[in-house]
Write a protein that holds these residues in place. Sequence first.
Motif, PDB file in Angstrom:
ATOM      1  N   LYS A 203       0.915  -1.187  -0.006  1.00  0.00           N
ATOM      2  CA  LYS A 203      -0.062  -0.161  -0.015  1.00  0.00           C
ATOM      3  C   LYS A 203       0.810   1.301   0.045  1.00  0.00           C
ATOM      4  O   LYS A 203       0.546   2.140  -0.582  1.00  0.00           O
ATOM      5  CB  LYS A 203      -0.852   0.076   1.376  1.00  0.00           C
ATOM      6  N   ASP A 204       1.823   1.212   0.934  1.00  0.00           N
ATOM      7  CA  ASP A 204       2.868   2.624   0.674  1.00  0.00           C
ATOM      8  C   ASP A 204       3.633   2.501  -0.370  1.00  0.00           C
ATOM      9  O   ASP A 204       3.844   3.911  -0.993  1.00  0.00           O
ATOM     10  CB  ASP A 204       3.779   2.295   2.008  1.00  0.00           C
ATOM     11  N   TYR A 205       3.975   1.437  -0.956  1.00  0.00           N
ATOM     12  CA  TYR A 205       4.525   1.624  -2.451  1.00  0.00           C
ATOM     13  C   TYR A 205       3.420   2.304  -3.326  1.00  0.00           C
ATOM     14  O   TYR A 205       4.026   3.260  -4.040  1.00  0.00           O
ATOM     15  CB  TYR A 205       4.835   0.141  -2.889  1.00  0.00           C
ATOM     16  N   TYR A 206       2.402   2.061  -3.389  1.00  0.00           N
ATOM     17  CA  TYR A 206       1.430   2.542  -4.317  1.00  0.00           C
ATOM     18  C   TYR A 206       1.194   4.228  -3.805  1.00  0.00           C
ATOM     19  O   TYR A 206       1.268   5.027  -4.866  1.00  0.00           O
ATOM     20  CB  TYR A 206       0.036   1.885  -4.055  1.00  0.00           C
ATOM     21  N   LYS A 207       1.121   4.459  -2.636  1.00  0.00           N
ATOM     22  CA  LYS A 207       0.768   5.771  -2.141  1.00  0.00           C
ATOM     23  C   LYS A 207       2.039   6.616  -2.424  1.00  0.00           C
ATOM     24  O   LYS A 207       1.736   7.920  -2.803  1.00  0.00           O
ATOM     25  CB  LYS A 207       0.641   5.910  -0.635  1.00  0.00           C
ATOM     26  N   PRO A 217       6.741  -3.651  -7.433  1.00  0.00           N
ATOM     27  CA  PRO A 217       7.666  -4.087  -6.403  1.00  0.00           C
ATOM     28  C   PRO A 217       7.882  -5.704  -6.768  1.00  0.00           C
ATOM     29  O   PRO A 217       7.271  -6.171  -7.264  1.00  0.00           O
ATOM     30  CB  PRO A 217       6.765  -3.865  -5.322  1.00  0.00           C
ATOM     31  N   THR A 218       9.271  -5.809  -6.311  1.00  0.00           N
ATOM     32  CA  THR A 218       9.618  -7.164  -6.348  1.00  0.00           C
ATOM     33  C   THR A 218       9.767  -8.093  -5.520  1.00  0.00           C
ATOM     34  O   THR A 218       9.474  -7.500  -4.218  1.00  0.00           O
ATOM     35  CB  THR A 218      11.123  -7.157  -7.108  1.00  0.00           C
ATOM     36  N   ILE A 219       9.824  -9.180  -5.384  1.00  0.00           N
ATOM     37  CA  ILE A 219       9.851 -10.026  -4.051  1.00  0.00           C
ATOM     38  C   ILE A 219      10.999  -9.850  -3.388  1.00  0.00           C
ATOM     39  O   ILE A 219      10.809  -9.605  -2.158  1.00  0.00           O
ATOM     40  CB  ILE A 219       9.909 -11.743  -4.686  1.00  0.00           C
ATOM     41  N   HIS A 220      12.098  -9.633  -4.191  1.00  0.00           N
ATOM     42  CA  HIS A 220      13.419  -9.037  -3.336  1.00  0.00           C
ATOM     43  C   HIS A 220      13.335  -7.757  -2.520  1.00  0.00           C
ATOM     44  O   HIS A 220      13.512  -7.671  -1.594  1.00  0.00           O
ATOM     45  CB  HIS A 220      14.357  -8.925  -4.287  1.00  0.00           C
ATOM     46  N   TYR A 221      12.337  -6.846  -2.985  1.00  0.00           N
ATOM     47  CA  TYR A 221      12.257  -5.729  -2.381  1.00  0.00           C
ATOM     48  C   TYR A 221      11.462  -5.908  -1.251  1.00  0.00           C
ATOM     49  O   TYR A 221      11.578  -5.433  -0.056  1.00  0.00           O
ATOM     50  CB  TYR A 221      11.313  -4.785  -3.098  1.00  0.00           C
ATOM     51  N   LEU A 222      10.347  -6.687  -1.218  1.00  0.00           N
ATOM     52  CA  LEU A 222       9.475  -7.011  -0.257  1.00  0.00           C
ATOM     53  C   LEU A 222      10.396  -7.788   1.158  1.00  0.00           C
ATOM     54  O   LEU A 222      10.340  -7.607   2.265  1.00  0.00           O
ATOM     55  CB  LEU A 222       8.260  -7.702  -0.417  1.00  0.00           C
ATOM     56  N   LYS A 246       4.718 -13.459  -5.181  1.00  0.00           N
ATOM     57  CA  LYS A 246       4.298 -12.918  -6.528  1.00  0.00           C
ATOM     58  C   LYS A 246       3.161 -12.926  -6.517  1.00  0.00           C
ATOM     59  O   LYS A 246       2.474 -11.859  -7.147  1.00  0.00           O
ATOM     60  CB  LYS A 246       5.127 -13.994  -7.415  1.00  0.00           C
ATOM     61  N   ASP A 247       2.199 -13.922  -6.099  1.00  0.00           N
ATOM     62  CA  ASP A 247       0.691 -13.520  -6.267  1.00  0.00           C
ATOM     63  C   ASP A 247       0.292 -12.409  -5.327  1.00  0.00           C
ATOM     64  O   ASP A 247      -0.567 -11.992  -5.657  1.00  0.00           O
ATOM     65  CB  ASP A 247       0.214 -15.070  -5.603  1.00  0.00           C
ATOM     66  N   HIS A 248       0.689 -12.338  -4.308  1.00  0.00           N
ATOM     67  CA  HIS A 248       0.581 -10.952  -3.414  1.00  0.00           C
ATOM     68  C   HIS A 248       0.642  -9.879  -4.084  1.00  0.00           C
ATOM     69  O   HIS A 248      -0.154  -8.922  -3.981  1.00  0.00           O
ATOM     70  CB  HIS A 248       1.384 -10.948  -2.101  1.00  0.00           C
ATOM     71  N   ILE A 249       1.759  -9.638  -4.866  1.00  0.00           N
ATOM     72  CA  ILE A 249       2.326  -8.541  -5.689  1.00  0.00           C
ATOM     73  C   ILE A 249       1.250  -8.366  -6.806  1.00  0.00           C
ATOM     74  O   ILE A 249       0.602  -7.550  -6.995  1.00  0.00           O
ATOM     75  CB  ILE A 249       3.530  -8.573  -6.315  1.00  0.00           C
ATOM     76  N   ASN A 250       0.882  -9.510  -7.369  1.00  0.00           N
ATOM     77  CA  ASN A 250       0.088  -9.466  -8.597  1.00  0.00           C
ATOM     78  C   ASN A 250      -1.360  -9.056  -8.282  1.00  0.00           C
ATOM     79  O   ASN A 250      -2.240  -8.345  -9.157  1.00  0.00           O
ATOM     80  CB  ASN A 250       0.092 -10.770  -9.429  1.00  0.00           C
ATOM     81  N   ASP A 251      -1.864  -9.797  -7.238  1.00  0.00           N
ATOM     82  CA  ASP A 251      -3.173  -9.436  -6.650  1.00  0.00           C
ATOM     83  C   ASP A 251      -3.429  -7.961  -6.331  1.00  0.00           C
ATOM     84  O   ASP A 251      -4.610  -7.611  -6.533  1.00  0.00           O
ATOM     85  CB  ASP A 251      -3.611 -10.409  -5.488  1.00  0.00           C
ATOM     86  N   PHE A 252      -2.315  -7.560  -5.812  1.00  0.00           N
ATOM     87  CA  PHE A 252      -2.314  -6.098  -5.317  1.00  0.00           C
ATOM     88  C   PHE A 252      -2.505  -5.134  -6.593  1.00  0.00           C
ATOM     89  O   PHE A 252      -3.369  -4.320  -6.563  1.00  0.00           O
ATOM     90  CB  PHE A 252      -1.136  -5.691  -4.542  1.00  0.00           C
ATOM     91  N   ALA A 257      -5.857  -1.979 -10.324  1.00  0.00           N
ATOM     92  CA  ALA A 257      -6.313  -1.857 -11.640  1.00  0.00           C
ATOM     93  C   ALA A 257      -7.734  -1.721 -11.775  1.00  0.00           C
ATOM     94  O   ALA A 257      -8.274  -0.779 -12.484  1.00  0.00           O
ATOM     95  CB  ALA A 257      -5.746  -2.772 -12.478  1.00  0.00           C
ATOM     96  N   LYS A 258      -8.320  -2.600 -11.213  1.00  0.00           N
ATOM     97  CA  LYS A 258      -9.887  -2.681 -11.047  1.00  0.00           C
ATOM     98  C   LYS A 258     -10.575  -1.271 -10.494  1.00  0.00           C
ATOM     99  O   LYS A 258     -11.493  -0.720 -11.295  1.00  0.00           O
ATOM    100  CB  LYS A 258     -10.482  -3.835 -10.029  1.00  0.00           C
ATOM    101  N   ASN A 259      -9.847  -0.905  -9.480  1.00  0.00           N
ATOM    102  CA  ASN A 259     -10.344   0.682  -8.974  1.00  0.00           C
ATOM    103  C   ASN A 259     -10.385   1.797  -9.884  1.00  0.00           C
ATOM    104  O   ASN A 259     -11.039   2.588 -10.046  1.00  0.00           O
ATOM    105  CB  ASN A 259      -9.708   0.924  -7.706  1.00  0.00           C
TER     106      ASN A 259
END
Length: 302
Positions: A203-207, A217-222, A246-252, A257-259
């Motif tokens: 969320k912070d990455y997006y904000k 964001p990448t898995i390595h970043y998280l 990877k699923d967490h990143i893509n789902d986010f 995108a939906k919003n």
Amino acid sequence: MSEQVIHSKSINDLLSGMGLEKPTHPLITIIDTKRLSYGEDTVGMRFSSDLYCIALKDSSCGIDYGRNHYDFDEGVLMFTAPEQIITVNKPQKLNQVKGWMLYFHPDLIRKTALGEKMDSYNFFNYEVYEALHLSQQEQNTLTQIVELIKSEIKERIDNHSQQVLVSNIELLLNYSVRFYERQFNTRSASNLDIVSKVEVLLKDYYKNNELIDKGPPTIHYLADKCNLSPSYLSDLLAKETGRSAKDHINDFLVEKAKNLLLSSTDSISGIAYTLGFNYPHYFGRLFKQKTGKTPQEYRQLN
């Protein structure tokens, strides 16, 4: 710390460098850690090999695996893959550390079912502080398997040797998977804190508009933000949520995108760029994979 890395290409190289006798099998060996000693002149030296290693230690072993150091309590199992760096960080006397180290060359398991699935044993890519802590019963189970391997190496090399050795290594690894699952379960409370932290990081990455500046964001970043290795973080998330990192990143990304698709009139390409995609068709492919619809179809249907 020395910049030089002393590399062992074979079991024979490894044992020779440790001052131990020649191996009875060219592709596998078991070392009793009580037989190992390191002087002051060895501290800071770095070693690597072409070998896999599974090691059980019962106390501080004076070795850094990868980039980290850990003083181990009783019953800690560590895994290293070929080319990983091991550093001696303090002297060790004979009979000081109790345990065993199983080394085997990839050629032993090449063209076997185990060889084909070695990459699925993610703990070979864990950091040292993510080592497996074992109960006494778990230690006994693994040590019994190692004794079977030791007996096979010492007593016979015949047409059945490779199959017997590989089967026992696979059994050892499969027990390790079970014991790691137990460890994930017993640490569930702290693991849930990490799950929550991952969601906050996304969320912070997006904000902070980092999607536009840096891409998704990448898995390595998280993992770096959580002070974990990428492999361990992904396994932890899969255990707690059923979804990998990877699923967490893509789902986010898809939820954002939906919003954007429903709350703005921005073009599909514009939304893709907002979410850090340099190429809109990559965004479209991910969106359809996750929702079953293209971004345009989703916008029209809603």
